[in-house]
Design a protein around this motif. Structure first.
Motif, PDB file in Angstrom:
ATOM      1  N   ALA A  79      33.643  64.433  42.514  1.00 19.81           N
ATOM      2  CA  ALA A  79      33.357  65.277  43.681  1.00 19.81           C
ATOM      3  C   ALA A  79      31.981  64.989  44.264  1.00 19.81           C
ATOM      4  O   ALA A  79      31.733  65.252  45.449  1.00 19.81           O
ATOM      5  CB  ALA A  79      33.461  66.749  43.296  1.00 19.81           C
ATOM      6  N   GLU A  80      31.072  64.453  43.449  1.00 15.60           N
ATOM      7  CA  GLU A  80      29.722  64.129  43.902  1.00 15.60           C
ATOM      8  C   GLU A  80      29.499  62.632  44.063  1.00 15.60           C
ATOM      9  O   GLU A  80      28.546  62.204  44.718  1.00 15.60           O
ATOM     10  CB  GLU A  80      28.693  64.667  42.907  1.00 15.60           C
ATOM     11  N   LEU A  81      30.353  61.831  43.451  1.00 11.94           N
ATOM     12  CA  LEU A  81      30.143  60.377  43.402  1.00 11.94           C
ATOM     13  C   LEU A  81      30.243  59.714  44.761  1.00 11.94           C
ATOM     14  O   LEU A  81      29.356  58.955  45.172  1.00 11.94           O
ATOM     15  CB  LEU A  81      31.169  59.750  42.455  1.00 11.94           C
ATOM     16  N   TYR A  82      31.329  59.975  45.470  1.00  9.18           N
ATOM     17  CA  TYR A  82      31.593  59.265  46.716  1.00  9.18           C
ATOM     18  C   TYR A  82      30.884  59.947  47.884  1.00  9.18           C
ATOM     19  O   TYR A  82      30.942  61.167  48.043  1.00  9.18           O
ATOM     20  CB  TYR A  82      33.095  59.206  46.992  1.00  9.18           C
ATOM     21  N   THR A  83      30.217  59.125  48.697  1.00  7.49           N
ATOM     22  CA  THR A  83      29.556  59.614  49.900  1.00  7.49           C
ATOM     23  C   THR A  83      30.095  58.825  51.089  1.00  7.49           C
ATOM     24  O   THR A  83      31.013  58.030  50.945  1.00  7.49           O
ATOM     25  CB  THR A  83      28.028  59.453  49.784  1.00  7.49           C
ATOM     26  N   LEU A  90      34.580  65.979  54.599  1.00  6.84           N
ATOM     27  CA  LEU A  90      35.245  66.856  53.629  1.00  6.84           C
ATOM     28  C   LEU A  90      34.276  67.925  53.114  1.00  6.84           C
ATOM     29  O   LEU A  90      34.662  69.082  52.942  1.00  6.84           O
ATOM     30  CB  LEU A  90      35.782  66.015  52.468  1.00  6.84           C
ATOM     31  N   ASP A  91      33.040  67.547  52.841  1.00  9.12           N
ATOM     32  CA  ASP A  91      31.961  68.481  52.497  1.00  9.12           C
ATOM     33  C   ASP A  91      32.390  69.467  51.408  1.00  9.12           C
ATOM     34  O   ASP A  91      32.404  70.686  51.600  1.00  9.12           O
ATOM     35  CB  ASP A  91      31.510  69.244  53.755  1.00  9.12           C
ATOM     36  N   ARG A 199      40.077  62.099  58.878  1.00  6.83           N
ATOM     37  CA  ARG A 199      40.811  62.261  57.616  1.00  6.83           C
ATOM     38  C   ARG A 199      40.055  63.184  56.660  1.00  6.83           C
ATOM     39  O   ARG A 199      40.664  63.932  55.900  1.00  6.83           O
ATOM     40  CB  ARG A 199      41.070  60.898  56.985  1.00  6.83           C
ATOM     41  N   GLY A 200      38.726  63.120  56.682  1.00 11.77           N
ATOM     42  CA  GLY A 200      37.944  64.048  55.879  1.00 11.77           C
ATOM     43  C   GLY A 200      38.149  65.485  56.333  1.00 11.77           C
ATOM     44  O   GLY A 200      38.299  66.391  55.503  1.00 11.77           O
ATOM     45  N   LEU A 201      38.177  65.697  57.639  1.00  9.30           N
ATOM     46  CA  LEU A 201      38.397  67.041  58.170  1.00  9.30           C
ATOM     47  C   LEU A 201      39.807  67.538  57.855  1.00  9.30           C
ATOM     48  O   LEU A 201      40.012  68.729  57.564  1.00  9.30           O
ATOM     49  CB  LEU A 201      38.166  67.056  59.688  1.00  9.30           C
ATOM     50  N   VAL A 202      40.792  66.641  57.922  1.00  9.16           N
ATOM     51  CA  VAL A 202      42.173  67.013  57.590  1.00  9.16           C
ATOM     52  C   VAL A 202      42.254  67.442  56.127  1.00  9.16           C
ATOM     53  O   VAL A 202      42.867  68.471  55.794  1.00  9.16           O
ATOM     54  CB  VAL A 202      43.127  65.832  57.865  1.00  9.16           C
ATOM     55  N   THR A 203      41.638  66.672  55.248  1.00  7.67           N
ATOM     56  CA  THR A 203      41.647  67.018  53.824  1.00  7.67           C
ATOM     57  C   THR A 203      40.990  68.372  53.598  1.00  7.67           C
ATOM     58  O   THR A 203      41.486  69.207  52.835  1.00  7.67           O
ATOM     59  CB  THR A 203      40.927  65.941  53.007  1.00  7.67           C
TER      60      THR A 203
END
Length: 249
Positions: A79-83, A90-91, A199-203
């Protein structure tokens, strides 16, 4: 519902923390396959031609060297690894407790190094793309195709597969049979940058809803509350539904 995400090239690390323990990762059926890639990547990254093999700039010396310390470097929660663009949108840190719990349950990151990861898994930063032909394992999409085909259907259950992967990572697992009829690919018309962001917002939106949509039409209806969407039926028996989600204005 299972939301499939790609990883990102940019990753964050830690100065301290426990080392990688493959036996503690989710989807334990993948452990042996993970061990093969970890060993092959470490060996390849120690060679003079590592950058060319990995398809990265020779200037990324520290990122390449990091691959040789995978079993000893401090691990980071996924949850913290990928930026990067998708994960910034997604935030996860700003989600409330219930939405974060749903994200932990619904999101699966497809990884070239680890096959598939939950947000609660702990792994070290690494540099490896699914497009790489890695000495010792061969083309990584091919390495993961069979084990993912055996394990991921059980994680989907009776729900939808919401596919936010790029084409490189989508090659590692193509849903078949009944799963193909519940497979929805999120397509974003426009530039790559906005595609990742959307896609981040959709997730994020799907982690904020309590009930899982059960059909592609139901998914489109839910997302239409936030986005302009268009649902397209599959073009063949083994093809996904396509949900066009237009970037927010």
């Amino acid at each position: 519902m299972l939301i499939l995400l790609p990883p990102s090239e940019s990753k964050t690390g830690r100065a301290r923390g426990r080392a990688l323990d493959l036996d503690r990762l989710s989807v334990p059926e993948l452990t042996a396959y993970r061990a093969e890639v970890v060993a092959a990547l470490a060996e390849t990254s120690a060679r003079p031609d590592a950058a060319a093999t990995l398809g990265v700039s020779p200037n990324l010396t520290e990122e390449i060297a990091r691959n040789t310390r995978l079993t000893t470097a401090p691990s980071v929660p996924v949850a913290e690894l990928y930026t990067g663009v998708l994960y910034d949108a997604l935030d996860l840190t700003s989600l409330d407790t219930a939405a974060r719990r749903r994200a932990n349950r619904r999101v699966l990151v497809v990884s070239a190094l680890f096959g598939a990861l939950r947000l609660t898994d702990h792994v070290p930063p690494y540099r490896l793309s699914m497009a790489v032909n890695l000495p010792g394992t061969g083309p990584l999409a091919g390495h993961w195709r069979s084990p993912l085909a055996k394990t991921l259907p059980g994680l989907v259950g009776r729900g939808l597969i919401i596919d936010c992967r790029s084409s490189t990572y989508a090659a590692a697992w193509v849903p078949q049979g009944d799963l193909a009829r519940r497979w929805v690919q999120i397509r974003v018309p426009g530039a790559t940058h906005m595609a990742k962001h959307t896609r981040g917002l959709v997730t994020r939106a799907l982690c904020q809803i309590d009930q899982d949509p059960r059909t592609p039409a139901g998914l489109a209806e839910v997302l239409a509350e936030t986005f302009r969407v268009e649902l397209h039926e599959p073009s063949g028996a083994t093809k996904p539904w396509i949900l066009d989600v237009h970037p927010p204005a």
